[in-house]
Design a protein around this motif. Structure first.
Motif, short mmCIF file in Angstrom:
data_model
loop_
_atom_site.label_atom_id
_atom_site.label_comp_id
_atom_site.label_asym_id
_atom_site.label_seq_id
_atom_site.Cartn_x
_atom_site.Cartn_y
_atom_site.Cartn_z
N PHE A 31 -4.58 1.19 -1.76
CA PHE A 31 -3.68 -0.17 -2.04
C PHE A 31 -3.44 -0.25 -4.20
O PHE A 31 -3.34 0.46 -4.28
N LEU A 50 8.63 12.22 -9.13
CA LEU A 50 8.15 12.92 -8.22
C LEU A 50 7.20 12.32 -7.72
O LEU A 50 6.77 12.16 -6.16
N GLU A 51 5.69 12.34 -8.43
CA GLU A 51 4.84 11.65 -7.35
C GLU A 51 4.89 10.41 -6.90
O GLU A 51 3.51 10.04 -6.20
N GLN A 93 0.78 5.59 1.02
CA GLN A 93 0.00 6.77 1.61
C GLN A 93 0.44 8.03 1.28
O GLN A 93 2.36 8.16 2.09
N ILE A 94 0.56 8.40 0.12
CA ILE A 94 1.10 10.14 0.02
C ILE A 94 0.64 11.23 1.70
O ILE A 94 -0.23 11.09 2.41
N LEU A 95 1.43 12.08 2.04
CA LEU A 95 1.61 12.79 3.28
C LEU A 95 0.07 13.45 2.99
O LEU A 95 -0.51 13.86 2.62
N GLY A 96 -0.28 12.47 4.66
CA GLY A 96 -1.74 13.71 4.54
C GLY A 96 -2.80 12.79 4.24
O GLY A 96 -4.39 13.52 4.21
N GLN A 97 -2.75 11.68 3.29
CA GLN A 97 -4.10 11.40 2.41
C GLN A 97 -3.94 9.81 3.03
O GLN A 97 -3.82 9.56 4.32
N LYS A 98 -4.83 9.15 3.01
CA LYS A 98 -5.29 8.31 2.68
C LYS A 98 -4.95 6.80 2.89
O LYS A 98 -3.94 7.38 1.33
N VAL A 99 -4.44 5.63 2.86
CA VAL A 99 -3.47 4.33 2.82
C VAL A 99 -4.26 3.62 1.30
O VAL A 99 -5.88 3.63 1.76
N SER A 136 6.58 9.96 -4.78
CA SER A 136 7.19 9.68 -3.37
C SER A 136 5.70 9.84 -2.41
O SER A 136 4.55 10.50 -2.00
N ASP A 158 5.76 -0.26 9.14
CA ASP A 158 5.83 0.70 9.83
C ASP A 158 6.40 1.23 8.96
O ASP A 158 6.00 3.07 8.70
N TYR A 193 1.21 -1.34 -0.12
CA TYR A 193 -0.02 0.14 -0.06
C TYR A 193 0.63 1.38 -0.24
O TYR A 193 1.83 0.76 0.93
N PHE A 245 3.95 1.04 2.68
CA PHE A 245 3.42 0.11 3.66
C PHE A 245 3.53 -1.23 2.95
O PHE A 245 2.34 -1.20 1.96
#
Lengths: 110, 115
Positions: B45, B84-85, B37-43, B87, B108, B35, B91
């Motif tokens: 799949f 870049l995207e 998770q972009i910063l501040g967004q949802k996890v 980043s 983690d 999975y 998980f």
């Protein structure tokens, strides 16, 4: 670069009070639901799960309620403690992959 | 309690370079997942893996991505030419068996920063 993040809803609760965190899921075919806790810099940590043939399940200090009619899940935390401060995500299981909700930040006030 | 371990915890890579993220799932687990998770967004799949093959993948998991279980313990995610995207936090998760509803257990994460 990184995208601007979504604004997370925040629930602030006094230490010792009960917390209720809500989640709407998207797919009526989902048959299994899970709550995860995510602390800063860590991965999602399993809290409790529930199958779609149940409407309530209790764990230690936590209860999950499932309302399939309105596709709604809630997580209740009894006697909230400072260590409960984190972001809480619900996830629905659809063909064995998880679809996560946006998350709710829980802040426990001393 | 057994846990999923991921290395490195932080990876900094130049755009266009290949990167390999590593995971050691829980030892008796049979299903493996990535999975992000972009910063501040949802996890979100990316991919699921069972019996040495991909069982499901999302739209995000394009030809730049690949997964491998090179031995009995490691599970890797390779991004061939990073953008870049890409980043994000990545998980890894694992689960014991099919057919019964059991939760996925997450590591983690690896924070991937593309410059």
């Amino acid at each position: 670069g990184e995208s601007v993040g979504l604004h997370l809803p925040t629930l602030s609760v006094q230490e010792g009070d009960n917390s209720i965190i809500n989640c709407a899921y998207s797919n009526s075919a989902s048959d299994y639901f899970i709550w995860y806790k995510q602390e800063s810099g860590k991965g999602p940590q399993f809290i409790i799960d529930i199958r779609s043939n149940m409407d309530k399940r209790q764990g230690q200090r936590v209860t999950v309620l499932l309302n399939k009619t309105v596709k709604h899940l809630s997580l209740q935390i009894a006697a909230t403690q400072p260590g409960d401060s984190a972001v809480y995500f619900c996830a629905e299981s659809l063909s064995y992959k998880y679809i996560f909700g946006t998350g709710t930040r829980l802040k426990v006030l001393a | 309690e057994p846990e999923v371990t991921q290395t490195p915890s932080h990876q900094v890579t130049q755009m266009g370079q290949e990167v390999i993220l590593r995971c050691v799932p829980i030892s008796n687990h049979l299903y493996f997942y990535w999975y992000r998770q972009i910063l501040g967004q949802k996890v979100e799949f990316l991919v699921s893996f069972y019996n040495n093959e991909i069982s499901e993948k999302s739209e995000i998991f394009d030809d730049q991505f690949s997964v491998e279980r090179p031995d009995g313990s490691n599970f890797t995610l390779k991004i061939r030419s990073t953008k870049l995207e890409d980043s994000a936090m990545y998980f890894c998760a694992s689960r014991p068996q099919r057919g019964s509803n059991q939760p996925q257990h997450f590591g983690d994460g690896t924070r991937l920063s593309i410059l």
